[in-house]
Design a protein around this motif. Structure first.
Motif, short mmCIF file in Angstrom:
data_model
loop_
_atom_site.label_atom_id
_atom_site.label_comp_id
_atom_site.label_asym_id
_atom_site.label_seq_id
_atom_site.Cartn_x
_atom_site.Cartn_y
_atom_site.Cartn_z
N LEU A 1 9.80 31.57 47.23
CA LEU A 1 10.37 30.35 46.36
C LEU A 1 10.71 29.73 47.09
CD1 LEU A 1 11.45 31.90 42.76
CD2 LEU A 1 9.49 31.27 43.43
N PRO A 2 9.92 29.05 47.91
CA PRO A 2 10.16 28.31 49.53
C PRO A 2 11.08 26.98 48.93
CG PRO A 2 8.02 28.18 48.47
CD PRO A 2 8.77 29.44 48.37
N HIS A 3 10.70 25.94 48.01
CA HIS A 3 11.21 24.58 47.52
C HIS A 3 12.73 25.19 46.70
CE1 HIS A 3 7.54 23.70 48.71
NE2 HIS A 3 6.09 24.37 48.27
N LYS A 4 12.96 24.18 47.51
CA LYS A 4 14.34 24.36 46.32
C LYS A 4 15.00 22.88 46.44
CE LYS A 4 15.58 28.62 48.51
NZ LYS A 4 14.32 28.63 48.75
N ILE B 1 17.86 25.63 42.44
CA ILE B 1 16.50 25.71 41.84
C ILE B 1 15.48 26.35 42.58
CG2 ILE B 1 14.60 24.56 40.63
CD1 ILE B 1 16.82 22.71 39.04
N ALA B 2 15.73 27.38 42.40
CA ALA B 2 14.40 27.53 44.09
C ALA B 2 12.73 27.83 43.23
CB ALA B 2 14.56 28.72 44.50
N SER B 3 11.89 26.77 44.37
CA SER B 3 10.27 27.50 43.51
C SER B 3 9.23 27.67 44.15
CB SER B 3 10.23 25.72 42.39
OG SER B 3 8.89 25.34 41.32
N ASP B 4 8.68 28.08 43.33
CA ASP B 4 7.15 28.54 43.98
C ASP B 4 6.05 26.94 44.41
OD1 ASP B 4 6.00 28.23 41.63
OD2 ASP B 4 4.73 29.99 41.22
N ALA B 5 6.31 25.80 43.53
CA ALA B 5 5.52 24.92 43.79
C ALA B 5 7.06 23.59 44.64
CB ALA B 5 5.32 24.60 42.00
N PRO B 6 6.18 22.49 44.44
CA PRO B 6 6.60 21.07 45.21
C PRO B 6 7.19 20.83 43.80
CG PRO B 6 4.49 21.24 46.07
CD PRO B 6 5.07 22.82 45.22
N ILE B 7 8.12 20.20 45.13
CA ILE B 7 9.74 19.29 44.38
C ILE B 7 9.68 18.03 45.12
CG2 ILE B 7 11.98 18.82 43.74
CD1 ILE B 7 12.31 21.90 43.64
N GLY B 8 9.56 16.75 43.93
CA GLY B 8 9.35 15.57 44.38
C GLY B 8 10.82 14.48 44.29
N ILE B 9 11.38 13.72 45.19
CA ILE B 9 12.30 12.67 44.47
C ILE B 9 12.02 11.30 44.44
CG2 ILE B 9 14.42 12.72 44.99
CD1 ILE B 9 14.97 15.17 45.51
N GLY B 10 12.14 10.57 44.33
CA GLY B 10 12.43 9.33 43.95
C GLY B 10 12.72 8.98 44.01
N VAL B 11 13.54 7.62 44.28
CA VAL B 11 14.84 6.83 44.54
C VAL B 11 14.42 4.72 44.69
CG1 VAL B 11 17.22 5.97 45.89
CG2 VAL B 11 15.85 7.91 46.04
N LEU C 1 4.35 15.89 45.63
CA LEU C 1 3.62 17.12 45.13
C LEU C 1 2.56 17.36 45.41
CD1 LEU C 1 5.14 16.13 40.97
CD2 LEU C 1 5.88 17.36 43.18
N ASP C 2 2.66 16.52 46.25
CA ASP C 2 0.88 17.20 47.14
C ASP C 2 -0.20 17.48 46.19
OD1 ASP C 2 1.69 17.24 49.46
OD2 ASP C 2 2.07 19.65 49.13
N GLY C 3 -0.17 16.75 44.87
CA GLY C 3 -1.49 15.99 44.45
C GLY C 3 -1.14 16.81 43.16
N ARG C 4 -0.15 17.78 42.92
CA ARG C 4 0.00 18.37 41.82
C ARG C 4 0.81 17.95 40.22
NH1 ARG C 4 1.06 24.97 42.95
NH2 ARG C 4 1.57 24.08 40.61
N ARG C 5 0.06 18.48 38.91
CA ARG C 5 0.60 17.57 37.77
C ARG C 5 1.84 18.34 37.92
NH1 ARG C 5 -1.14 14.77 33.31
NH2 ARG C 5 0.18 15.07 31.76
N THR D 1 20.95 2.38 40.36
CA THR D 1 19.40 2.93 40.65
C THR D 1 18.84 3.82 39.95
OG1 THR D 1 20.47 3.07 43.26
CG2 THR D 1 18.79 4.07 43.18
N LEU D 2 17.69 3.48 40.03
CA LEU D 2 16.86 5.12 39.28
C LEU D 2 16.23 5.77 40.34
CD1 LEU D 2 15.09 6.30 36.49
CD2 LEU D 2 13.10 4.69 37.37
N VAL D 3 16.40 7.07 40.35
CA VAL D 3 16.15 8.43 40.47
C VAL D 3 15.83 9.50 39.94
CG1 VAL D 3 17.97 10.60 42.04
CG2 VAL D 3 18.58 8.45 42.33
N VAL D 4 14.26 9.53 40.48
CA VAL D 4 13.53 10.90 39.61
C VAL D 4 13.19 12.26 39.96
CG1 VAL D 4 10.86 10.79 38.74
CG2 VAL D 4 12.07 8.57 38.78
N LEU D 5 13.33 13.13 40.07
CA LEU D 5 12.84 14.44 40.14
C LEU D 5 11.63 15.36 39.15
CD1 LEU D 5 13.36 16.61 41.75
CD2 LEU D 5 15.46 17.46 39.38
N ALA D 6 10.79 15.36 39.98
CA ALA D 6 9.14 15.98 39.03
C ALA D 6 9.73 17.22 39.97
CB ALA D 6 8.27 14.91 40.08
N LEU D 7 9.49 18.00 39.42
CA LEU D 7 8.87 19.75 39.25
C LEU D 7 7.19 19.72 39.19
CD1 LEU D 7 11.83 20.84 36.91
CD2 LEU D 7 11.63 20.61 39.33
N GLY D 8 7.03 20.04 40.68
CA GLY D 8 5.57 20.03 40.69
C GLY D 8 4.95 21.71 39.98
#
Length: 386
Positions: A122-125, A187-197, A316-320, A379-386
């Motif tokens: 689970l490489p994405h943390k 949190i560890a995930s097998d899919a990408p994680i994105g953060i926007g600020v 997220l490399d194009g993932r929903r 500020t707005l911080v958004v965390l997206a879980l791929g």
């Protein structure tokens, strides 16, 4: 959405006796939840509310906090409870809490950072951190966590609220209701994680030199009492001595901007010493720094919403995304007004239709994706879980 990875959100009015149970039932899409995150008003019996959620979810790890307003995909709310749940084999989660955080915020940040799972499959943390903003200079939490995790693991989260009472906030860990604490979920995930600020504020007028400061207290600007300079910039008679509530209302829409190489960091003015004529901020403003008065409007704040979503989704490399968390400063809510905050949440929901969204209005935001800095205000911080 496959059961190997899932994300659900539930919400209910906290005036209901069983609000926690109702929100948890909506969020728990499957029986293999790995984490519950709870955001709620401070009005209800918090221990009873957390107890209701635990009855529905058993011993699933839980973190959360009180807020200055709650966010769900259905819109913004007050006096409600929002529960987010994630689960499935594609996630691993560990949680931690550091109590008495104000005694040493850097050490408290380091303690909770050690909860990050170390699974190679689970490489994405990411480390989600919820803190008591009244405990002191929140940037110290970021420094402490960075000392444990290094630069490879991003941090995200926010400071708990108390519906603008500005007296005491609460944090949740397991079945405990805490204050003066930091709670975290690694949190560890097998899919990408994105953060926007993004913040959406802009400079007004000329710069001011911080000529005396210590930690998060600013004593003088341009060699004059900081409070006097601040009020003059706002055309407020310094002899009128605005009340603490009046100053708090001014500060919500007139923060400081701290000049950085990669843009302005916003600093929320949390209070003042009317005898010393000094100002207090949620995070440090170093002596010798240049600061500006900042302002924003509905258009600039909503543009920042779009930018934060775009940046989070791009990672997220194009993932929903399975789901998104939003940590949104209460000051942005004041700028937008009632119709504006609904428009903001509509934009979050529209970024990826039918994607669950959970979050809260904060007293400060955490987002460290590179370097040592990572505490933000207004500020707005958004965390997206791929």
């Amino acid at each position: 959405m496959g059961t190997d990875r899932w994300f659900g959100v539930g919400s209910a009015r906290s005036a209901c006796v069983r609000a926690g149970a109702r929100a948890a039932d909506e969020a728990l899409l499957h029986d293999d939840a790995k984490l519950l995150v709870v955001f709620c008003s401070g009005a209800p019996d918090l221990r009873a509310l957390v107890g209701e959620i635990r009855k529905r979810a058993g011993d699933v790890p839980l973190i959360g906090c009180t807020t200055a307003g709650e966010i769900a995909g259905t819109g913004p709310n007050d006096a409600s409870v929002v529960v987010a749940a994630l689960g499935g084999a594609g996630f691993a989660v560990e949680t931690a809490a550091a109590t008495g955080a104000s005694a040493d915020l850097r050490q408290a940040g380091a303690r909770v950072a050690r909860c990050l799972p170390t699974r190679e499959d689970l490489p994405h943390k990411v480390l989600m951190v919820l803190s008591d903003g009244f405990a002191g200079n929140q940037q110290e939490i970021v420094r402490g966590a960075h000392g444990v995790l290094g630069s490879a693991v991003p941090l995200v989260g926010g400071c708990a609220g108390d519906e603008l009472s500005m007296t005491e906030t609460f944090q949740f860990h397991g079945d405990r209701v805490l204050t003066d604490s930091i709670v975290a979920a690694g949190i560890a995930s097998d899919a990408p994680i994105g953060i926007g600020v993004c913040h959406g504020w802009r400079r007004v007028g000329g710069p001011m030199l911080v000529t005396a400061s210590a930690g998060n207290r600013v004593s003088t600007l341009d060699d004059r009492p900081a409070l006097d300079v601040y009020l003059e910039r706002l055309n407020v008679d310094r002899f009128a001595r605005p009340s603490r509530d009046g100053l708090a209302r001014l500060a919500l829409t007139h923060p400081f901007g701290l000049s950085r190489r990669d843009g302005d960091e916003v600093r929320f003015i949390s209070g003042a010493d009317f005898a010393e004529r000094s100002l207090s901020c949620i995070a440090e403003i170093p002596q010798g720094a240049l600061v500006w008065m900042m302002e924003g409007d509905a258009s600039s704040v909503l543009d920042a919403t779009d930018a934060a979503c775009d940046d989070a989704l791009a990672a997220l490399d194009g993932r929903r995304p399975l789901g998104m968390f939003a940590f949104d400063c209460i000051a942005r809510r004041n700028v937008l007004g009632g119709e504006g905050i609904r428009a903001e949440i509509d934009r979050l929901a529209a970024a990826v239709p039918r994607t669950p969204v959970a979050g809260f209005y904060t007293y400060g935001e955490i987002a460290r994706t590179r370097g040592l800095r990572g505490f933000h205000n207004q500020t707005l911080v958004v965390l997206a879980l791929g």
